[in-house]
Design a protein around this motif. Structure first.
Motif, PDB file in Angstrom:
ATOM      1  N   LEU A  83      54.301  51.811  37.357  1.00 29.67           N
ATOM      2  CA  LEU A  83      53.905  50.481  36.916  1.00 29.67           C
ATOM      3  C   LEU A  83      54.689  49.411  37.680  1.00 29.67           C
ATOM      4  O   LEU A  83      54.116  48.417  38.143  1.00 29.67           O
ATOM      5  CB  LEU A  83      54.141  50.336  35.406  1.00 29.67           C
ATOM      6  CG  LEU A  83      54.010  48.926  34.819  1.00 29.67           C
ATOM      7  CD1 LEU A  83      52.617  48.365  35.071  1.00 29.67           C
ATOM      8  CD2 LEU A  83      54.331  48.933  33.328  1.00 29.67           C
ATOM      9  N   GLY A  84      56.004  49.624  37.835  1.00 27.76           N
ATOM     10  CA  GLY A  84      56.801  48.687  38.614  1.00 27.76           C
ATOM     11  C   GLY A  84      56.313  48.583  40.048  1.00 27.76           C
ATOM     12  O   GLY A  84      56.241  47.483  40.618  1.00 27.76           O
ATOM     13  N   ASP A  85      55.964  49.711  40.638  1.00 26.43           N
ATOM     14  CA  ASP A  85      55.416  49.700  41.997  1.00 26.43           C
ATOM     15  C   ASP A  85      54.106  48.922  42.055  1.00 26.43           C
ATOM     16  O   ASP A  85      53.874  48.143  42.981  1.00 26.43           O
ATOM     17  CB  ASP A  85      55.166  51.136  42.483  1.00 26.43           C
ATOM     18  CG  ASP A  85      56.430  51.799  42.998  1.00 26.43           C
ATOM     19  OD1 ASP A  85      57.371  51.074  43.330  1.00 26.43           O
ATOM     20  OD2 ASP A  85      56.470  53.033  43.059  1.00 26.43           O
ATOM     21  N   TYR A  86      53.252  49.156  41.061  1.00 28.20           N
ATOM     22  CA  TYR A  86      51.945  48.489  41.061  1.00 28.20           C
ATOM     23  C   TYR A  86      52.112  46.970  40.970  1.00 28.20           C
ATOM     24  O   TYR A  86      51.408  46.210  41.650  1.00 28.20           O
ATOM     25  CB  TYR A  86      51.111  49.003  39.889  1.00 28.20           C
ATOM     26  CG  TYR A  86      49.680  48.529  39.907  1.00 28.20           C
ATOM     27  CD1 TYR A  86      48.775  49.013  40.840  1.00 28.20           C
ATOM     28  CD2 TYR A  86      49.234  47.589  38.986  1.00 28.20           C
ATOM     29  CE1 TYR A  86      47.457  48.580  40.865  1.00 28.20           C
ATOM     30  CE2 TYR A  86      47.913  47.154  38.997  1.00 28.20           C
ATOM     31  CZ  TYR A  86      47.033  47.652  39.940  1.00 28.20           C
ATOM     32  OH  TYR A  86      45.727  47.217  39.959  1.00 28.20           O
ATOM     33  N   TRP A  89      54.208  45.936  44.490  1.00 24.79           N
ATOM     34  CA  TRP A  89      53.529  46.212  45.759  1.00 24.79           C
ATOM     35  C   TRP A  89      52.033  45.946  45.694  1.00 24.79           C
ATOM     36  O   TRP A  89      51.341  46.169  46.691  1.00 24.79           O
ATOM     37  CB  TRP A  89      53.762  47.667  46.170  1.00 24.79           C
ATOM     38  CG  TRP A  89      55.195  48.034  46.364  1.00 24.79           C
ATOM     39  CD1 TRP A  89      55.955  48.830  45.549  1.00 24.79           C
ATOM     40  CD2 TRP A  89      56.059  47.643  47.437  1.00 24.79           C
ATOM     41  NE1 TRP A  89      57.228  48.955  46.042  1.00 24.79           N
ATOM     42  CE2 TRP A  89      57.316  48.230  47.210  1.00 24.79           C
ATOM     43  CE3 TRP A  89      55.887  46.851  48.575  1.00 24.79           C
ATOM     44  CZ2 TRP A  89      58.390  48.058  48.068  1.00 24.79           C
ATOM     45  CZ3 TRP A  89      56.958  46.669  49.432  1.00 24.79           C
ATOM     46  CH2 TRP A  89      58.193  47.267  49.177  1.00 24.79           C
ATOM     47  N   ARG A  90      51.522  45.502  44.557  1.00 28.38           N
ATOM     48  CA  ARG A  90      50.097  45.207  44.383  1.00 28.38           C
ATOM     49  C   ARG A  90      49.217  46.410  44.727  1.00 28.38           C
ATOM     50  O   ARG A  90      48.117  46.277  45.265  1.00 28.38           O
ATOM     51  CB  ARG A  90      49.696  44.003  45.238  1.00 28.38           C
ATOM     52  CG  ARG A  90      50.449  42.737  44.900  1.00 28.38           C
ATOM     53  CD  ARG A  90      50.089  41.606  45.842  1.00 28.38           C
ATOM     54  NE  ARG A  90      48.732  41.153  45.630  1.00 28.38           N
ATOM     55  CZ  ARG A  90      48.390  40.074  44.929  1.00 28.38           C
ATOM     56  NH1 ARG A  90      49.330  39.334  44.374  1.00 28.38           N
ATOM     57  NH2 ARG A  90      47.127  39.731  44.796  1.00 28.38           N
ATOM     58  N   GLY A  91      49.718  47.608  44.421  1.00 25.02           N
ATOM     59  CA  GLY A  91      48.941  48.815  44.646  1.00 25.02           C
ATOM     60  C   GLY A  91      48.989  49.360  46.052  1.00 25.02           C
ATOM     61  O   GLY A  91      48.307  50.351  46.350  1.00 25.02           O
ATOM     62  N   ASP A  92      49.794  48.755  46.937  1.00 22.09           N
ATOM     63  CA  ASP A  92      49.902  49.238  48.322  1.00 22.09           C
ATOM     64  C   ASP A  92      50.662  50.566  48.341  1.00 22.09           C
ATOM     65  O   ASP A  92      51.817  50.641  47.908  1.00 22.09           O
ATOM     66  CB  ASP A  92      50.640  48.202  49.175  1.00 22.09           C
ATOM     67  CG  ASP A  92      50.598  48.534  50.663  1.00 22.09           C
ATOM     68  OD1 ASP A  92      50.305  49.694  51.013  1.00 22.09           O
ATOM     69  OD2 ASP A  92      50.870  47.628  51.474  1.00 22.09           O
ATOM     70  N   ILE A  93      50.027  51.618  48.854  1.00 20.27           N
ATOM     71  CA  ILE A  93      50.604  52.956  48.830  1.00 20.27           C
ATOM     72  C   ILE A  93      51.916  53.018  49.612  1.00 20.27           C
ATOM     73  O   ILE A  93      52.833  53.773  49.254  1.00 20.27           O
ATOM     74  CB  ILE A  93      49.587  53.987  49.388  1.00 20.27           C
ATOM     75  CG1 ILE A  93      48.375  54.074  48.455  1.00 20.27           C
ATOM     76  CG2 ILE A  93      50.229  55.357  49.539  1.00 20.27           C
ATOM     77  CD1 ILE A  93      48.709  54.511  47.048  1.00 20.27           C
ATOM     78  N   VAL A  94      52.048  52.227  50.674  1.00 21.09           N
ATOM     79  CA  VAL A  94      53.303  52.215  51.445  1.00 21.09           C
ATOM     80  C   VAL A  94      54.474  51.868  50.530  1.00 21.09           C
ATOM     81  O   VAL A  94      55.561  52.436  50.640  1.00 21.09           O
ATOM     82  CB  VAL A  94      53.205  51.214  52.611  1.00 21.09           C
ATOM     83  CG1 VAL A  94      54.557  51.084  53.316  1.00 21.09           C
ATOM     84  CG2 VAL A  94      52.147  51.650  53.607  1.00 21.09           C
ATOM     85  N   GLY A  95      54.252  50.945  49.604  1.00 16.08           N
ATOM     86  CA  GLY A  95      55.315  50.551  48.684  1.00 16.08           C
ATOM     87  C   GLY A  95      55.768  51.693  47.793  1.00 16.08           C
ATOM     88  O   GLY A  95      56.963  51.852  47.520  1.00 16.08           O
ATOM     89  N   ASP A 603      44.846  45.344  33.576  1.00 18.83           N
ATOM     90  CA  ASP A 603      45.081  45.665  34.986  1.00 18.83           C
ATOM     91  C   ASP A 603      45.329  44.340  35.697  1.00 18.83           C
ATOM     92  O   ASP A 603      44.410  43.550  35.899  1.00 18.83           O
ATOM     93  CB  ASP A 603      43.881  46.396  35.591  1.00 18.83           C
ATOM     94  CG  ASP A 603      44.172  46.926  36.997  1.00 18.83           C
ATOM     95  OD1 ASP A 603      44.991  46.305  37.710  1.00 18.83           O
ATOM     96  OD2 ASP A 603      43.581  47.953  37.381  1.00 18.83           O
ATOM     97  N   ILE A 604      46.578  44.116  36.090  1.00 20.53           N
ATOM     98  CA  ILE A 604      46.949  42.770  36.554  1.00 20.53           C
ATOM     99  C   ILE A 604      46.406  42.434  37.932  1.00 20.53           C
ATOM    100  O   ILE A 604      46.464  41.272  38.346  1.00 20.53           O
ATOM    101  CB  ILE A 604      48.483  42.598  36.548  1.00 20.53           C
ATOM    102  CG1 ILE A 604      49.142  43.608  37.514  1.00 20.53           C
ATOM    103  CG2 ILE A 604      49.036  42.741  35.153  1.00 20.53           C
ATOM    104  CD1 ILE A 604      50.607  43.348  37.723  1.00 20.53           C
ATOM    105  N   TRP A 605      45.889  43.426  38.676  1.00 21.05           N
ATOM    106  CA  TRP A 605      45.316  43.134  39.988  1.00 21.05           C
ATOM    107  C   TRP A 605      43.827  43.447  40.056  1.00 21.05           C
ATOM    108  O   TRP A 605      43.203  43.223  41.091  1.00 21.05           O
ATOM    109  CB  TRP A 605      46.052  43.909  41.096  1.00 21.05           C
ATOM    110  CG  TRP A 605      47.522  43.636  41.156  1.00 21.05           C
ATOM    111  CD1 TRP A 605      48.528  44.556  41.115  1.00 21.05           C
ATOM    112  CD2 TRP A 605      48.162  42.357  41.287  1.00 21.05           C
ATOM    113  NE1 TRP A 605      49.749  43.948  41.193  1.00 21.05           N
ATOM    114  CE2 TRP A 605      49.566  42.599  41.310  1.00 21.05           C
ATOM    115  CE3 TRP A 605      47.708  41.046  41.379  1.00 21.05           C
ATOM    116  CZ2 TRP A 605      50.498  41.564  41.425  1.00 21.05           C
ATOM    117  CZ3 TRP A 605      48.636  40.015  41.484  1.00 21.05           C
ATOM    118  CH2 TRP A 605      50.004  40.280  41.504  1.00 21.05           C
ATOM    119  N   ALA A 606      43.239  43.972  38.994  1.00 22.14           N
ATOM    120  CA  ALA A 606      41.806  44.277  38.999  1.00 22.14           C
ATOM    121  C   ALA A 606      40.986  43.001  38.835  1.00 22.14           C
ATOM    122  O   ALA A 606      41.452  42.014  38.252  1.00 22.14           O
ATOM    123  CB  ALA A 606      41.466  45.270  37.893  1.00 22.14           C
TER     124      ALA A 606
END
Length: 677
Positions: A83-86, A89-95, A603-606
């Motif tokens: 959740l912290g990563d999401y 990093w806004r869902g960026d897998i690199v993050g 979902d904060i970015w959906a």
């Protein structure tokens, strides 16, 4: 003057070792930054609904890690880390990969800090500076060892490093309190913080119990503090009680985690010895890394014999017996490193016994399981090295440099295997994978890479060797459905649905889709209802069922299913969107608005809820409000559909120039997505 100047910054020297550890960890695992979701990543990292918004911070403690599954893994802190990563990093897998690497680096730094305090007390004959250097050497070798790839390069493997970070933080905080001369109230606060960190370690992964046992052993046997011994036991029992209370919050579920079949006692002991031999082999020579491994002298799945590029080495038994003999001899060997060797053996055994095959697990050997025990193995080796003649000691640092460089190169090589599912499973297969799950992913990776013929061939070969294996049948049905061979796809799906497996829900969805394409809506509804009326209903079928009922004009029944879906899956954003869509299409837009507002928070970015709300405002003839919702969605995440909707709204507002710009942005976005790998 210069010496005086630099003396003001003596603290820089104390930071040199931690920064070096972080640097080598980043260098070793840098290739994994380009890695795509693999295996459980698709669910835990990308798709898990509880890792998309802070509103679920409490809910993660009330659910099992896998929400609708047969597994009973309880790791809420792991989910909170995603959740912290999401959020960040806004869902960026690199993050997510960067976070994994950072957690592993922090674990190495904490290990360095702990060993810096333990070694002088275990080896009092050595100078403090020498102990610090040895602690750094152990931490460095451990940090870059390739065997930890499955815990670092694999995003879903984060639980082990996370548990270690919290467990070591708790240990170090306890030591700080024990060495402090502060008032009792301040020290109690420190000890309370250590208990909280221990609880977080347990909520990261159950393996933290081994850290608790190790902590008690060290402070009861190796560094005895009799006056605190019972207090420590009581504190850890209280932490365990708190953890068990938290673990009782999720709904009851029968524990079935797909464990390997049990073995008779003598065979089990043989497996323990061979597993020990395999771990020893990997620590000294990590040449064949494939995550899950079989160490049985015979093949775990003899039907798949022709697909095994490699078998478990016959000499694992002798390596395991040799390791046992070395541990026993090392503990009896007199010398200044004896206490360190004994601690190393105890540390390794505490971590190894739960994964040793004494109890059935979902694999015989898994590389990420050795994350904590490997430290004990390295301590044992260091204790043995201390007995070498003094003339050999001058070769210690050259050896460390060469060993570190070699291990880093092997780690980087293995980390590069995680770049894509096809590459990873191809390499895993080449290294001697034995698990049918790996075979399924290997074949499906070919399908996802645009090689359906290759995937079909592999599925057919695997299925012929292991008939009625559900995932192979599902893979074949997916290929046949893509090729338009509906009868063959249905045949595969019905074979899956006829068995009692966790794949029945997927098979039912596939069969339902086939019936819909044939126009048999009544048959599709009957299929979905057949599962929902059973003893173990799959509630994710409620969404397609409600849509089918609404299509047939059975609105009251559809509404009933939508409310049930919201009741049993309150964390599912799709449940809110489905119900809002129903109200919107049936003339009750006011009922849809609070549901969409709730979905926006889940979902904060959906952006689906923003798009749906904008369409609702257009239907209410309020294009200005629609434009506001579209732009709020674009602020979250730009996308082709939102840009097209923005252009449509702007045209309605006679803002033609802006509408053209929005339409151009939609084209650019579409082109970029088509070019993305």
């Amino acid at each position: 003057m210069s010496a005086g100047f630099f003396s003001r910054f003596h603290w820089l020297r104390s930071l040199a070792a931690p920064f070096l550890l972080l640097a080598v960890v980043l260098a070793a695992y840098y290739p994994s930054l380009s890695g795509k979701p693999i295996w459980d990543d698709s669910y835990l990292v990308v798709g898990h609904p509880l890792t998309k918004s802070p509103v679920f911070v409490v809910e993660v403690f009330r659910q099992w890690t896998f929400l609708e599954s047969i597994s009973t893994y309880y790791r809420p802190v792991q989910l909170l880390s995603y959740l912290g990563d999401y959020i960040f990093w806004r869902g960026d897998i690199v993050g997510y990969h960067l976070t994994n690497i950072a957690i592993h680096g922090v674990a190495a730094i904490l290990l360095l800090s702990l060993l810096t305090q333990l070694l002088p007390r275990l080896i009092p004959t050595l100078a403090p500076k020498t102990c610090r250097l040895l602690a750094f050497a152990i931490s460095l070798i451990w940090a870059v060892h390739p065997i930890h790839n499955a815990a670092v390069a694999y995003m879903s493997g984060r639980a082990d490093p996370l548990a270690m970070v919290f467990a070591l933080s708790a240990w170090l905080l306890y030591l700080r309190g024990a060495q402090s001369s502060r008032p009792l109230r301040a020290r109690l606060a420190i000890y309370g913080g250590a208990c909280l960190l221990t609880l977080l370690a347990l909520c990261s992964k159950e393996i933290a119990f081994t850290w608790m046992v190790l902590f008690l052993l060290v402070h009861a046997v190796f560094l005895p503090t009799a006056q605190r011994r019972w207090i420590l036991v009581a504190a850890l029992l209280a932490v365990t009680g708190a953890y068990l209370c938290l673990r009782s919050l999720p709904p009851p579920r029968e524990a079935k985690e797909g464990r390997m079949p049990g073995s008779p006692p003598l065979q089990r002991i043989h497996l323990v010895i061979r597993a020990l031999g395999d771990y020893t082999h990997l620590i000294f020579w990590p040449d064949s890394l494939r995550m899950c491994r079989s160490v049985t002298p015979e093949l775990a799945y003899p039907q798949l014999k022709e697909w095994y590029p490699k078998e478990a080495p016959k000499e694992l038994t002798w390596i395991g017996l040799g390791t046992v003999a070395a541990f026993i001899g090392g503990c009896k060997w007199k010398g200044r490193g004896q206490r360190l060797r004994r601690l190393g053996v105890a540390w390794f055994c505490i971590g190894f016994l739960p994964i040793s095959n004494l109890f059935p697990l979902n694999a015989q050997v898994a590389e990420h399981w050795i994350y904590m025990p490997s430290i004990g193995y390295l301590l044992f080796l260091l204790g043995a090295a201390l007995e070498l003649p003094s003339r050999w000691h001058r070769w210690g640092w050259p050896f460390l440099v060469v060993a570190t460089a070699g291990l880093m190169m092997r780690t980087a090589q293995r980390a590069s295997d995680w770049t894509s599912p096809l590459h990873f499973f191809s390499r895993t297969f080449e290294e001697g994978a034995y698990d049918p799950r790996a075979f399924f992913h290997y074949a499906r990776a070919h399908f996802l890479a645009g090689q359906p013929k290759k995937a079909e061939y592999l599925y057919q070969q695997f299925e012929a060797s292991l008939p009625n294996y559900p995932t192979f049948l599902l893979g074949l049905s997916e290929i046949y459905a893509q090729q338009g061979l509906k009868d063959k796809a249905e045949q595969m799906l019905r074979r899956v649905n006829s068995g009692v497996t966790a794949n029945q829900t997927t098979a039912l969805l596939g069969l339902t889709q086939l019936e819909i394409e044939r126009g048999n809506l009544d048959a599709a509804v009957a299929l979905l209802k057949s599962n929902l009326e059973g003893p173990s209903p799959a509630y994710r079928l409620l969404s397609p069922l409600s849509r089918l009922l609404a299509t047939q004009g059975r609105k009251e029944e559809a509404l009933e299913k939508l409310h049930l879906q919201l009741e049993v899956r309150p964390w599912d954003i799709q449940a809110y969107l489905d119900l809002a869509d129903f109200y919107q299409k049936n003339g009750s837009p006011q009922e849809a608005i609070p549901l969409l507002a709730k979905a926006m928070k889940m979902d904060i970015w959906a952006t689906q809820a923003h798009q749906q709300r904008a369409i609702l405002e257009l239907e209410r003839n309020d294009p200005n409000a629609a434009l506001e919702w579209v732009r709020q969605g674009l602020a979250r995440k730009p996308g082709e559909d939102l840009y097209l909707l923005e252009a449509k709204v702007l045209l309605l507002l006679d803002r033609n120039t802006e509408a053209k710009e929005a339409w151009e942005r939609s084209r650019v976005w579409k082109r970029l997505n088509e070019q993305a790998p």
